[in-house]
Design an enzyme around this catalytic site. Sequence first.
Site, short mmCIF file in Angstrom:
data_model
loop_
_atom_site.label_atom_id
_atom_site.label_comp_id
_atom_site.label_asym_id
_atom_site.label_seq_id
_atom_site.Cartn_x
_atom_site.Cartn_y
_atom_site.Cartn_z
N TYR A 31 8.70 113.77 47.47
CA TYR A 31 8.26 113.75 46.07
C TYR A 31 8.29 112.33 45.53
O TYR A 31 9.16 111.53 45.90
CB TYR A 31 9.20 114.58 45.19
CG TYR A 31 9.01 116.07 45.29
CD1 TYR A 31 8.01 116.71 44.57
CD2 TYR A 31 9.83 116.83 46.11
CE1 TYR A 31 7.84 118.08 44.65
CE2 TYR A 31 9.66 118.20 46.21
CZ TYR A 31 8.67 118.82 45.47
OH TYR A 31 8.50 120.17 45.56
N TYR A 44 10.25 120.03 53.62
CA TYR A 44 11.30 119.00 53.50
C TYR A 44 12.67 119.67 53.55
O TYR A 44 12.82 120.84 53.20
CB TYR A 44 11.13 118.18 52.22
CG TYR A 44 11.16 118.96 50.92
CD1 TYR A 44 12.36 119.37 50.34
CD2 TYR A 44 9.98 119.27 50.25
CE1 TYR A 44 12.38 120.07 49.14
CE2 TYR A 44 9.99 119.97 49.06
CZ TYR A 44 11.19 120.36 48.51
OH TYR A 44 11.21 121.07 47.34
N ARG A 47 12.74 123.62 53.14
CA ARG A 47 11.76 124.31 52.30
C ARG A 47 10.44 124.42 53.06
O ARG A 47 9.98 123.44 53.63
CB ARG A 47 11.47 123.52 51.00
CG ARG A 47 12.61 123.31 50.03
CD ARG A 47 13.29 124.56 49.52
NE ARG A 47 12.46 125.75 49.34
CZ ARG A 47 11.65 126.00 48.32
NH1 ARG A 47 11.51 125.14 47.35
NH2 ARG A 47 10.98 127.15 48.25
N HIS A 105 5.13 124.10 49.94
CA HIS A 105 4.97 124.88 48.70
C HIS A 105 4.43 123.99 47.59
O HIS A 105 4.58 122.77 47.60
CB HIS A 105 6.31 125.49 48.26
CG HIS A 105 7.36 124.47 47.95
ND1 HIS A 105 8.11 123.87 48.92
CD2 HIS A 105 7.75 123.91 46.77
CE1 HIS A 105 8.93 123.00 48.37
NE2 HIS A 105 8.74 122.99 47.06
N HIS A 128 4.58 123.88 43.30
CA HIS A 128 5.19 124.43 42.08
C HIS A 128 4.11 124.67 41.04
O HIS A 128 3.22 123.82 40.86
CB HIS A 128 6.22 123.47 41.52
CG HIS A 128 7.39 123.23 42.43
ND1 HIS A 128 8.58 123.91 42.32
CD2 HIS A 128 7.54 122.40 43.49
CE1 HIS A 128 9.41 123.49 43.26
NE2 HIS A 128 8.81 122.57 43.99
FE LIG Z 1 9.69 121.66 45.70
#
Ligand SMILES: [Fe+2]
Length: 244
Positions: A110, A149, A159, A162, A164
Amino acid sequence: MRNAQEGDFQRRDRAMHPPAFTPIYKSTYLRAPRHALLSLEQSIGDKTGPVFGQNHLNPLDNDLILNYARPGEEAIGERIIVHGRVIDEFGRPVRNTLLEVWQANAGGRYRHKRDGYLAALDPNFGGCGRCLTDDEGRYVFRTVRPGPYPFPNNGSDWRPAHIHFSLFGEAFAQRLVTQMYFEGDPLIAFCPMVNGIPDPAARERLVAKLDMGEMVPFDALAYRFDIVLRGRRSTFFENRPEGL
Ligand SMILES: [Fe+2]
C-alpha cells in the site's frame, strides 16, 4: 431531496456479518465492543443524508492505472476491469451513489506510511479510486490486480488479493464497507478475516467472478462484483414491481 423513496432503512442483518469479536483475527481483541450494543432509532438525518462527493469527481477517478501516474506512464500489473451493480435487498438499483475503492499495488504494497512490507512501491500507482453508480446501479473502474501481502496474525498470515470498497448508498445509514476477492484465489480459504464470516454463502458473495464477456481484447481481464445494500421499508406499489 434527490431520493424519491421514503421510510426507514431495514435493520442490519448481523447474521450476514462477522462477529465483532473473532479470535482467529487478533485485531478484534482490541476493536470489539465489550458491552452489549444499543439500538438507536433512525433520525431524519440517517434517512435523508448527507451524502458525499457527487459533484467533485474527476474523469480519471475510476482509472487507477492512470489516476496517479506521471504523464505518459501507467501503473504496473495485471490490468483488470471491475464492474457490477449496486442494488438494495429488494432488487432496486441504488443510483448515483458514491463507491470508493482502495487497494495494494501489484506487489502487495500500500501507498501508506504504516505499510512496511518489503515489496516495492510503484511510482505510478496510488491505489485509490471512486465513481458513481448510474441509473441502473452500475459501476465500473479500471485498475491492476492487487498482490497478496503478509500481516502479523498468528505469526505471518497472508491476505488474499483484495480490493476495499466503501459505499454510502442513499444515506449514511446504508453505508457499507467491505472487501472484494478474486475467483480462484487459493489464499481465500486461509484468510482469518474471510473465515471470520460464519456463513459460507456470505463468504462466497465477496468473491468477484471472472467475466470474459467484459474483458477488453489485448488489454484487460474483467471481474464482476455485485453489491447488495440494505433497503428501505417503503410502501409496495402493486403497479410498480420491486426492482423497477
Ligand atoms: Fe487490505
